[in-house]
Write a protein that holds these residues in place. Structure first.
Motif, PDB file in Angstrom:
ATOM      1  N   ILE A 176       0.856  -1.042  -0.015  1.00 38.42           N
ATOM      2  CA  ILE A 176       0.165   0.029  -0.021  1.00 38.42           C
ATOM      3  C   ILE A 176       0.875   1.232   0.141  1.00 38.42           C
ATOM      4  O   ILE A 176       0.617   2.240  -0.754  1.00 38.42           O
ATOM      5  CB  ILE A 176      -0.897   0.075   1.240  1.00 38.42           C
ATOM      6  CG1 ILE A 176      -1.700  -1.334   1.400  1.00 38.42           C
ATOM      7  CG2 ILE A 176      -1.972   1.343   1.395  1.00 38.42           C
ATOM      8  CD1 ILE A 176      -2.728  -1.272   2.519  1.00 38.42           C
ATOM      9  N   VAL A 177       1.699   1.138   0.972  1.00 39.32           N
ATOM     10  CA  VAL A 177       2.558   2.353   0.863  1.00 39.32           C
ATOM     11  C   VAL A 177       3.491   2.642  -0.452  1.00 39.32           C
ATOM     12  O   VAL A 177       3.779   3.668  -0.944  1.00 39.32           O
ATOM     13  CB  VAL A 177       3.923   2.318   2.029  1.00 39.32           C
ATOM     14  CG1 VAL A 177       4.769   3.304   2.018  1.00 39.32           C
ATOM     15  CG2 VAL A 177       3.246   2.110   3.339  1.00 39.32           C
ATOM     16  N   THR A 178       4.074   1.605  -0.955  1.00 36.40           N
ATOM     17  CA  THR A 178       4.593   1.538  -2.212  1.00 36.40           C
ATOM     18  C   THR A 178       3.720   2.117  -3.324  1.00 36.40           C
ATOM     19  O   THR A 178       4.236   2.966  -4.134  1.00 36.40           O
ATOM     20  CB  THR A 178       5.250   0.233  -2.753  1.00 36.40           C
ATOM     21  OG1 THR A 178       5.936  -0.400  -1.506  1.00 36.40           O
ATOM     22  CG2 THR A 178       6.170   0.292  -4.043  1.00 36.40           C
ATOM     23  N   TRP A 179       2.532   1.748  -3.321  1.00 33.59           N
ATOM     24  CA  TRP A 179       1.572   2.146  -4.360  1.00 33.59           C
ATOM     25  C   TRP A 179       1.415   3.600  -4.168  1.00 33.59           C
ATOM     26  O   TRP A 179       1.260   4.395  -5.267  1.00 33.59           O
ATOM     27  CB  TRP A 179       0.203   1.419  -4.124  1.00 33.59           C
ATOM     28  CG  TRP A 179      -0.938   1.798  -5.071  1.00 33.59           C
ATOM     29  CD1 TRP A 179      -0.988   1.175  -6.417  1.00 33.59           C
ATOM     30  CD2 TRP A 179      -1.844   2.515  -5.054  1.00 33.59           C
ATOM     31  NE1 TRP A 179      -2.069   1.749  -6.947  1.00 33.59           N
ATOM     32  CE2 TRP A 179      -2.568   2.459  -5.966  1.00 33.59           C
ATOM     33  CE3 TRP A 179      -2.369   3.069  -3.951  1.00 33.59           C
ATOM     34  CZ2 TRP A 179      -3.811   3.295  -6.114  1.00 33.59           C
ATOM     35  CZ3 TRP A 179      -3.617   4.080  -3.898  1.00 33.59           C
ATOM     36  CH2 TRP A 179      -4.052   3.899  -5.150  1.00 33.59           C
ATOM     37  N   GLY A 180       1.374   4.097  -3.122  1.00 37.14           N
ATOM     38  CA  GLY A 180       0.964   5.444  -2.777  1.00 37.14           C
ATOM     39  C   GLY A 180       2.053   6.422  -3.071  1.00 37.14           C
ATOM     40  O   GLY A 180       1.722   7.535  -3.505  1.00 37.14           O
ATOM     41  N   TRP A 181       3.456   5.943  -2.702  1.00 32.22           N
ATOM     42  CA  TRP A 181       4.339   7.044  -2.640  1.00 32.22           C
ATOM     43  C   TRP A 181       5.480   6.840  -3.842  1.00 32.22           C
ATOM     44  O   TRP A 181       6.166   7.693  -4.179  1.00 32.22           O
ATOM     45  CB  TRP A 181       5.213   7.011  -1.451  1.00 32.22           C
ATOM     46  CG  TRP A 181       4.267   7.332  -0.270  1.00 32.22           C
ATOM     47  CD1 TRP A 181       3.371   6.763   0.447  1.00 32.22           C
ATOM     48  CD2 TRP A 181       4.280   8.768   0.383  1.00 32.22           C
ATOM     49  NE1 TRP A 181       2.808   7.412   1.578  1.00 32.22           N
ATOM     50  CE2 TRP A 181       3.246   8.842   1.055  1.00 32.22           C
ATOM     51  CE3 TRP A 181       4.828  10.018  -0.423  1.00 32.22           C
ATOM     52  CZ2 TRP A 181       3.011  10.074   1.745  1.00 32.22           C
ATOM     53  CZ3 TRP A 181       4.716  10.966   0.171  1.00 32.22           C
ATOM     54  CH2 TRP A 181       3.579  11.137   1.354  1.00 32.22           C
ATOM     55  N   THR A 182       5.382   5.676  -4.780  1.00 35.19           N
ATOM     56  CA  THR A 182       6.337   5.603  -5.785  1.00 35.19           C
ATOM     57  C   THR A 182       6.064   6.815  -6.684  1.00 35.19           C
ATOM     58  O   THR A 182       7.278   7.248  -7.258  1.00 35.19           O
ATOM     59  CB  THR A 182       6.149   4.246  -6.314  1.00 35.19           C
ATOM     60  OG1 THR A 182       6.215   3.289  -5.560  1.00 35.19           O
ATOM     61  CG2 THR A 182       7.331   4.286  -7.597  1.00 35.19           C
ATOM     62  N   GLY A 183       5.104   7.264  -7.162  1.00 34.51           N
ATOM     63  CA  GLY A 183       5.070   8.249  -8.133  1.00 34.51           C
ATOM     64  C   GLY A 183       5.411   9.516  -7.599  1.00 34.51           C
ATOM     65  O   GLY A 183       5.966  10.126  -8.503  1.00 34.51           O
ATOM     66  N   SER A 238       9.024   5.628   7.047  1.00 33.81           N
ATOM     67  CA  SER A 238       8.851   4.467   7.693  1.00 33.81           C
ATOM     68  C   SER A 238       8.675   4.337   9.150  1.00 33.81           C
ATOM     69  O   SER A 238       7.724   3.513   9.592  1.00 33.81           O
ATOM     70  CB  SER A 238       9.944   3.565   7.344  1.00 33.81           C
ATOM     71  OG  SER A 238      10.125   3.651   5.930  1.00 33.81           O
ATOM     72  N   ALA A 239       9.465   5.311   9.714  1.00 28.87           N
ATOM     73  CA  ALA A 239       9.647   5.431  11.020  1.00 28.87           C
ATOM     74  C   ALA A 239       8.167   5.820  11.851  1.00 28.87           C
ATOM     75  O   ALA A 239       7.946   5.406  12.729  1.00 28.87           O
ATOM     76  CB  ALA A 239      10.314   6.332  11.764  1.00 28.87           C
ATOM     77  N   GLN A 240       7.309   6.682  11.073  1.00 24.09           N
ATOM     78  CA  GLN A 240       6.302   6.795  11.508  1.00 24.09           C
ATOM     79  C   GLN A 240       4.947   6.092  10.957  1.00 24.09           C
ATOM     80  O   GLN A 240       3.760   6.645  10.844  1.00 24.09           O
ATOM     81  CB  GLN A 240       5.649   8.405  11.025  1.00 24.09           C
ATOM     82  CG  GLN A 240       6.025   8.895   9.622  1.00 24.09           C
ATOM     83  CD  GLN A 240       5.701  10.315   9.252  1.00 24.09           C
ATOM     84  OE1 GLN A 240       4.598  10.486   9.764  1.00 24.09           O
ATOM     85  NE2 GLN A 240       6.340  10.719   8.282  1.00 24.09           N
ATOM     86  N   LEU A 241       5.280   4.664  10.442  1.00 21.19           N
ATOM     87  CA  LEU A 241       4.346   4.035   9.937  1.00 21.19           C
ATOM     88  C   LEU A 241       3.172   3.909  10.850  1.00 21.19           C
ATOM     89  O   LEU A 241       3.278   3.492  11.970  1.00 21.19           O
ATOM     90  CB  LEU A 241       4.997   2.737   9.625  1.00 21.19           C
ATOM     91  CG  LEU A 241       3.995   1.716   9.034  1.00 21.19           C
ATOM     92  CD1 LEU A 241       3.710   2.268   7.466  1.00 21.19           C
ATOM     93  CD2 LEU A 241       4.655   0.547   8.820  1.00 21.19           C
ATOM     94  N   TYR A 242       1.823   4.487  10.425  1.00 19.54           N
ATOM     95  CA  TYR A 242       0.705   4.254  11.330  1.00 19.54           C
ATOM     96  C   TYR A 242      -0.730   3.889  10.462  1.00 19.54           C
ATOM     97  O   TYR A 242      -1.156   2.964  10.708  1.00 19.54           O
ATOM     98  CB  TYR A 242       0.709   5.507  12.263  1.00 19.54           C
ATOM     99  CG  TYR A 242      -0.718   5.425  12.868  1.00 19.54           C
ATOM    100  CD1 TYR A 242      -0.871   4.937  14.355  1.00 19.54           C
ATOM    101  CD2 TYR A 242      -2.004   6.013  12.495  1.00 19.54           C
ATOM    102  CE1 TYR A 242      -1.673   4.927  14.883  1.00 19.54           C
ATOM    103  CE2 TYR A 242      -2.975   5.788  13.399  1.00 19.54           C
ATOM    104  CZ  TYR A 242      -2.900   5.230  14.433  1.00 19.54           C
ATOM    105  OH  TYR A 242      -4.147   5.186  15.203  1.00 19.54           O
ATOM    106  N   ASN A 243      -0.828   4.993   9.566  1.00 22.65           N
ATOM    107  CA  ASN A 243      -2.369   4.993   8.934  1.00 22.65           C
ATOM    108  C   ASN A 243      -2.675   3.470   8.250  1.00 22.65           C
ATOM    109  O   ASN A 243      -3.655   2.917   8.602  1.00 22.65           O
ATOM    110  CB  ASN A 243      -2.383   6.075   7.935  1.00 22.65           C
ATOM    111  CG  ASN A 243      -2.404   7.544   8.587  1.00 22.65           C
ATOM    112  OD1 ASN A 243      -2.655   7.631   9.496  1.00 22.65           O
ATOM    113  ND2 ASN A 243      -2.121   8.422   7.384  1.00 22.65           N
ATOM    114  N   GLU A 244      -1.818   2.832   7.537  1.00 18.78           N
ATOM    115  CA  GLU A 244      -2.093   1.939   6.598  1.00 18.78           C
ATOM    116  C   GLU A 244      -2.351   0.779   7.662  1.00 18.78           C
ATOM    117  O   GLU A 244      -3.177  -0.030   7.524  1.00 18.78           O
ATOM    118  CB  GLU A 244      -0.991   1.641   5.679  1.00 18.78           C
ATOM    119  CG  GLU A 244      -0.918   2.489   4.505  1.00 18.78           C
ATOM    120  CD  GLU A 244      -0.333   3.586   4.757  1.00 18.78           C
ATOM    121  OE1 GLU A 244       0.216   3.945   5.990  1.00 18.78           O
ATOM    122  OE2 GLU A 244      -0.092   4.617   4.018  1.00 18.78           O
ATOM    123  N   PRO A 245      -1.376   0.288   8.639  1.00 24.77           N
ATOM    124  CA  PRO A 245      -1.688  -0.940   9.436  1.00 24.77           C
ATOM    125  C   PRO A 245      -2.743  -0.335  10.425  1.00 24.77           C
ATOM    126  O   PRO A 245      -3.730  -1.462  10.740  1.00 24.77           O
ATOM    127  CB  PRO A 245      -0.282  -1.033  10.328  1.00 24.77           C
ATOM    128  CG  PRO A 245       0.290   0.171  10.091  1.00 24.77           C
ATOM    129  CD  PRO A 245      -0.082   0.715   8.984  1.00 24.77           C
TER     130      PRO A 245
END
Lengths: 305, 308
Positions: A176-183, A238-245
């Protein structure tokens, strides 16, 4: 001619400084109140020990005990595990995402690409979707009950993918993170590629360099600043990973725990009204992220000089 | 070449890509890409576009299907049309709470971004156009705040608002959202680029006050940049989740992100899954429209933030 200028310059400078501070004041005041005061407040609160009476009949009491919460943190296996999980996530996801972003930027920048605008836009569009909304969307694509991906796989090949299983779930989040931020990262790298002088590339081409060679030896070194910047921001992300999980948590069937990431853990403590312990976790996270950012900042600045 | 966000030097945004000349030369080029590599590049790019667009395509398809058919085959193709019926059903849930959430999001993001843009413009202008003691320190603190993500301050904010009794108050979302260190950073870069010192000097000689110079000359000259700052901040507040989740318990005060996630987490208790997708789709439309119609402002922000 010069004397009057000199005489007034002191007053003018003082007046200029006063206007400058007046312009800065509203922002500075709110910055102080909304950034620094809460942080200080959290530090103070983390130094107190919260005690609830055994039966919960009387109100919990607070006593000053600076080491208590931090000591508890060191022995908190769930919190330590969440830190390790986020490090693993960053080590794997950040290189994959940035590698993909760089690869796509180079392809769109290459002479072989057509419809450059379309591909740029396609990659950037997921960034326009709020993180939690894209997580809600992906939760439907992952869910064992609703997944159209698994429906199609089941029909065509007779198997399904366990997106929410213990061993898969971290990578489902990473997707999900890769999908959202790669672009987003791709656009930053692509913009930087546009500043590579045409003459240099043409000269290399005339010397017989292949497109791969030009990409590797000319373009990538020249976009290094953009790569460093996207790396720093991705690591901090990455350190602030929260929303998706957090969005997937109630649907994951237990594979995402309440303390899956450090921020989720701190939030869960706050929700349980363990304020001093939540404050201690928040302070530790903020310090770790701050040290991480400043370290990278220093390293990359030194490398440049 | 400096790699980082230190002192911004005014770099004009390039007007046109110098690479456009290369296309004219292509026909004369002896070693232009072979057919194989050309098709390889197009195939990989198309694959990537499928990865990025397919989930969104699925969301659009699911939103327009009659309610109840969202998770039936074919998942990625048309299967009846009842988009407006879905919207009507969505708006009937809980007396139209969805509309309320959208209005809340627009209010929180709009108010925060308007005030925030003004404060950022003033602060950035001051940092770019005045020399005064403490300027370096002020800019250093702002840069540090750009590097440390806002989420890190959310929990401390919650603890503070809890202590002063500001929970369940829209101000608990708006006050922190007004502050945008990145906005100040952008405003500083743009002010240095677009407001010439000579113009300010001339106005001073004519006797204009500093405030008048900023509002009458500075603001119009920085206008395109202010649109960029407004957009970045609007989207940031619209996307915010953890802060409103923690400080607003009352459902009727929540923004659409918190509301929809609440529905999604209820396992169909509060709203049918099919309608949650419709809600997600509707909540994304304003942002996608803003992105598509204002692309050049986004690029200006990305370039100023990343490349120097």
């Amino acid at each position: 001619m010069t004397t009057p200028t000199l005489r007034t310059s002191g007053g003018a400078r003082r007046r200029a400084a006063r206007s400058a501070w007046l312009f800065l004041l509203p922002f500075a005041l709110l910055f102080l109140l909304m950034y620094l005061v809460p942080l200080g407040f959290a530090v103070v609160q983390s130094l107190f020990k919260l005690q609830r009476s055994g039966l919960g009949l009387s109100a919990p009491t607070l006593s000053f005990d600076p080491g208590f919460n931090y000591g508890r943190l060191l022995g908190d296996a769930d919190f330590i595990a969440s830190l390790g999980r986020v490090v693993l996530f960053g080590v794997v996801q950040v290189p994959i995402m940035l590698g993909l972003a760089l690869f796509l930027a180079l392809l769109i920048d290459s002479r072989s690409a057509k419809l450059k605008g379309f591909y740029r836009l396609a990659a950037f569009l997921p960034y326009a979707v709020p993180g939690v909304i894209s997580a809600v969307m992906w939760s439907f694509l992952y869910s064992p009950v609703t997944s159209p991906v698994n429906n199609a796989l089941q029909e065509a090949f007779g198997f399904t993918l366990p997106f929410f299983s213990d061993s898969w779930v971290l990578w489902s989040v990473a997707n999900i993170v890769t999908w959202g931020w790669t672009g987003y990262n791709m656009l930053i790298i692509y913009s930087s590629l546009q500043t590579v002088p045409t003459e240099v590339i043409e000269a290399a081409r005339l010397d017989g360099a292949s497109s791969w060679r030009i990409a590797w030896s000319i373009k990538i070194p020249m976009v290094r600043p953009a790569l460093i910047l996207t790396t720093i921001f991705s690591i901090i992300g990455s350190a602030q990973l929260y929303n998706e999980p957090a969005v997937l948590q109630p649907l994951s069937g237990g594979s995402i725990t309440k303390s899956f990431t450090p921020l989720m853990s701190a939030q869960a403590q706050a929700a349980a009204q363990n304020y001093p312990y939540a404050a201690a976790q928040a302070v530790v996270i903020a310090v770790l992220v701050g040290v991480l950012s400043i370290t990278f900042f220093k390293i990359t600045n030194r490398g440049d000089k | 070449m400096s790699s980082t966000l230190t002192e911004p030097t005014p770099t004009p945004v390039p007007a046109a890509s110098p690479r456009s000349r290369a296309s004219a030369r292509r026909r004369l080029d002896p070693n232009r890409p072979s057919g194989v590599s050309r098709w390889g590049v197009i195939a990989i790019l198309t694959l990537s576009a499928v990865y990025f667009l397919l989930p969104l395509w699925w969301m659009v398809m699911a939103s327009i299907k009659p309610n109840g058919r969202q998770f039936e085959e074919p998942g990625l193709w048309f299967n009846g049309f009842d988009f407006f019926g879905n919207v009507k059903a969505l708006l009937e849930i809980n007396d139209g709470i969805f509309l309320r959430w959208m209005a809340n999001s627009i209010a929180y993001a709009g108010i925060s971004a308007v005030i925030g843009t003004l404060l950022s413009a003033m602060a950035g202008y001051a940092l770019a156009k005045y020399r005064f003691r403490g300027r370096g320190l002020a800019f250093g603190v702002i840069l540090a705040a750009v590097l440390i993500p806002k989420v890190m301050f959310t929990l401390p904010l919650f603890l503070m608002f809890n202590a002063v009794g500001l929970l369940n108050n829209p101000l608990a979302v708006i006050l922190p959202s007004v502050v945008s260190p990145f906005g100040v950073y952008l405003a500083r870069v743009f002010a240095a680029q677009s407001v010439p010192d000579e113009v300010i000097e001339a106005a001073r000689i004519d006797g204009a006050s500093e405030g008048k110079i900023f509002f009458r000359l500075g603001v119009p000259m920085m206008a395109p940049a202010l649109v960029t700052i407004f957009l970045f901040q609007f989207v940031e507040v619209w996307n915010n989740y953890l802060l409103p989740l923690m400080v607003l318990n009352d459902t009727s005060m929540q923004p659409v992100t918190v509301g929809l996630v609440g529905w999604a987490g209820s396992n169909g208790q509060q709203a049918p899954a099919g309608l949650i997708i419709v809600g997600a789709f509707l909540s994304v439309i304003p942002l996608v429209v803003a992105f598509l119609s204002l692309q050049r402002f986004w690029r200006a922000g990305l370039t100023a933030g990343a490349i120097k």
